[in-house]
Design an enzyme around this catalytic site. Structure first.
Site, PDB file in Angstrom:
ATOM      1  CG  HIS A  58      -2.243  -0.778   0.373  1.00  0.00           C
ATOM      2  ND1 HIS A  58      -3.183  -0.259   1.750  1.00  0.00           N
ATOM      3  CD2 HIS A  58      -2.149  -1.272   0.130  1.00  0.00           C
ATOM      4  CE1 HIS A  58      -4.089  -1.509   1.145  1.00  0.00           C
ATOM      5  NE2 HIS A  58      -3.612  -2.352  -0.028  1.00  0.00           N
TER       6      HIS A  58
ATOM      7  CB  SER B  52      -0.901  -2.492  -7.845  1.00  0.00           C
ATOM      8  OG  SER B  52      -1.422  -3.264  -6.260  1.00  0.00           O
TER       9      SER B  52
ATOM     10  CE  LYS C 140     -10.136  -8.167 -13.734  1.00  0.00           C
ATOM     11  NZ  LYS C 140      -9.454  -7.155 -14.756  1.00  0.00           N
ATOM     12  CG  ASP C 141      -9.482  -9.395  -6.391  1.00  0.00           C
ATOM     13  OD1 ASP C 141      -8.888  -9.635  -6.559  1.00  0.00           O
ATOM     14  OD2 ASP C 141      -9.305  -8.918  -4.962  1.00  0.00           O
TER      15      ASP C 141
ATOM     16  CD  GLU D  32       2.222 -33.689  -0.606  1.00  0.00           C
ATOM     17  OE1 GLU D  32       2.670 -34.787  -0.888  1.00  0.00           O
ATOM     18  OE2 GLU D  32       1.843 -33.316  -0.522  1.00  0.00           O
TER      19      GLU D  32
END
Ligand code: HEM
Length: 410
Positions: A214, A218, A242-243, A286
């Site tokens: 922040h 972004s 959108k998320d 894994e």
């Protein structure tokens, strides 16, 4: 001190005057100014956050029924799946959630690499990300030991034994980690403690990650700086929707495995209780550790392999300084763009090799792929940044978005 919340609700106002959580949420989630041009690759951070919460919640409920005791751990997990109400769901969500977490975070990291999100001024944001990644690996490794199946036991034995390669003190360190002279009762107990604690630390690290995010906001697909307020739009409702849409698609993918193929990412051997007297024919970590496992085995010397494996992760810390280009996004870097995809292919190839026996042609290929991995970071990135001629950058995010809108209207 003045606060900016405009709520007409007196209780909200009363709380906010004393503890400004509502103004804080308003500034950082609702009105939070975000570049207008973020594409779906920017969904993965929020999905990673949601999956972290899913892991915490399912993990806490699993821990209510799990026994960190080598004599009964395996049976306690079977009991969760068979007898505890919705225990099967808790376990399959948690088990597959670990794989999903890595899929999402790997996409999130490669997104950062493609769009140059690690470059100034976001270096610390990136480095905190690498610490998160390390904490995730430690958490996943210790979690995998808890069901106390054959792979849990032998995976833990092989990986903890790597520390014995450290000169002089190596053997002491291994005994110290085990809490005894083999992976046993004290080991499962302390791994459970760490497996419970580390995710809490992860949450704190994610808070620091978002704090750093922040500060400069972004990055975006063009990789250019925010210049005017016209380049930005409020996070809510545009990116919340959108998320949420991205989260919906992800949940379909995730739950498909949980409900239809819950053991897809697992190893059949882990349904055999741990037996220190029987070594499984192939000991495999894994899938998300396989590229590093391939690097470890590619180096003929044990200590050398351990160093190369750790270097493979730690090199990410200095990535912002290895890439010398001033241009962030691969969209404007024709050579880097190709190198990026070759690098992705190299990582996938290493992952595939990690699951093959370390002999013959596989070993030769592992050595070549490992060499290329480091060559990419240490030679190609510094050189290409200097030699490549980037394409001209757009003047602003707003200009580019408006141009695209005009083209679509025509
Ligand atoms: C628990 C794991 C993680 C969570 C919950 C998380 C969360 C987020 C969120 C919500 C964002 C903003 C949305 C987005 O850009 O997708 C973000 C951005 C970012 N994250 Fe993460 N992250 C995690 C792991 C990582 C890792 C492992 C790295 C790198 C090693 C990383 C590097 C970055 C970078 C560079 C950005 C800025 C991207 C940009 O603005 O272009 N993150 N993260």
């Amino acid at each position: 001190m003045k606060h900016s919340t405009k709520s007409s609700n007196r209780l909200v106002q009363w709380i906010d005057d004393r503890l400004p959580i509502f103004s804080y949420a308003e500034a950082n989630v609702i009105a939070y100014p975000t570049p207008k041009n973020l594409n779906y690759w920017w969904n993965f951070g929020s999905i990673a956050g949601i999956i972290l919460v899913i892991m915490l919640v399912t993990g806490i409920f699993l821990a209510m029924n799990y026994q960190p005791n080598a004599d009964v751990a395996f049976a306690s997990v079977e009991r969760i799946v068979r007898d505890v109400n919705y225990g099967w769901l808790l376990r399959y969500l948690h088990m597959n959630g670990a794989s999903m977490f890595f899929i999402i975070v790997y996409i999130h990291m490669f997104r950062g690499m493609y769009f140059g999100s690690y470059k100034a001024p976001r270096e610390i944001l990136w480095m905190v990300g690498v610490v998160i990644y390390l904490a995730m690996m430690a958490t996943a490794f210790m979690g995998y030991v808890l069901p106390w199946g054959q792979m849990s036991f032998w995976g833990a034995t092989v990986i903890t034994n790597l520390f014995s390669a450290i000169p002089v003190i190596g053997d002491y360190i291994v005994v110290w980690i085990w809490g005894g002279f083999s992976v046993d009762m004290p080991t499962i107990n302390r791994f459970f403690v760490w497996h419970y604690l580390l995710p809490m630390i992860l949450v704190m690290l994610v808070v620091v990650h978002l704090w750093a995010l922040h500060v400069h906001k972004s990055n975006n697909p063009l990789g250019i700086d925010i210049k005017t307020p016209q380049d930005l739009m409020p996070f809510h409702p545009f990116y919340t929707i959108k998320d949420l849409f991205g989260l919906g698609i992800f949940m379909i993918f995730f739950l498909f495995f949980v409900f239809f193929y819950p053991n897809f990412f697992g190893e059949p051997d882990n349904y055999i209780p741990a037996n220190p007297m029987v070594t499984p024919p192939h000991i495999l970590p894994e899938w998300y550790f396989l590229p590093f496992y391939a690097i470890l085995r590619a180096v003929p010397d044990k200590l050398g392999g351990v160093i190369a494996m750790f270097a493979g992760v730690l090199i990410l810390f200095v990535l912002p300084w290895l890439d010398t280009s001033k241009v962030r996004s691969a969209a404007f870097r024709p050579i880097f763009k190709q190198l990026f995809w070759i690098f992705v292919a190299d990582c996938l190839f290493l992952g595939w090799l990690g699951a093959r026996p370390a002999e013959g042609i596989y070993l030769v290929l592992s050595r070549l792929a490992t060499g290329y991995y480091f060559f990419h970071f240490m030679v190609l990135l510094p050189l290409v940044g200097k030699l490549e001629k980037p394409k001209p950058l757009p003047s602003s995010i707003f200009e580019e978005v408006s141009k695209n809108c005009r083209t679509k209207e025509d």
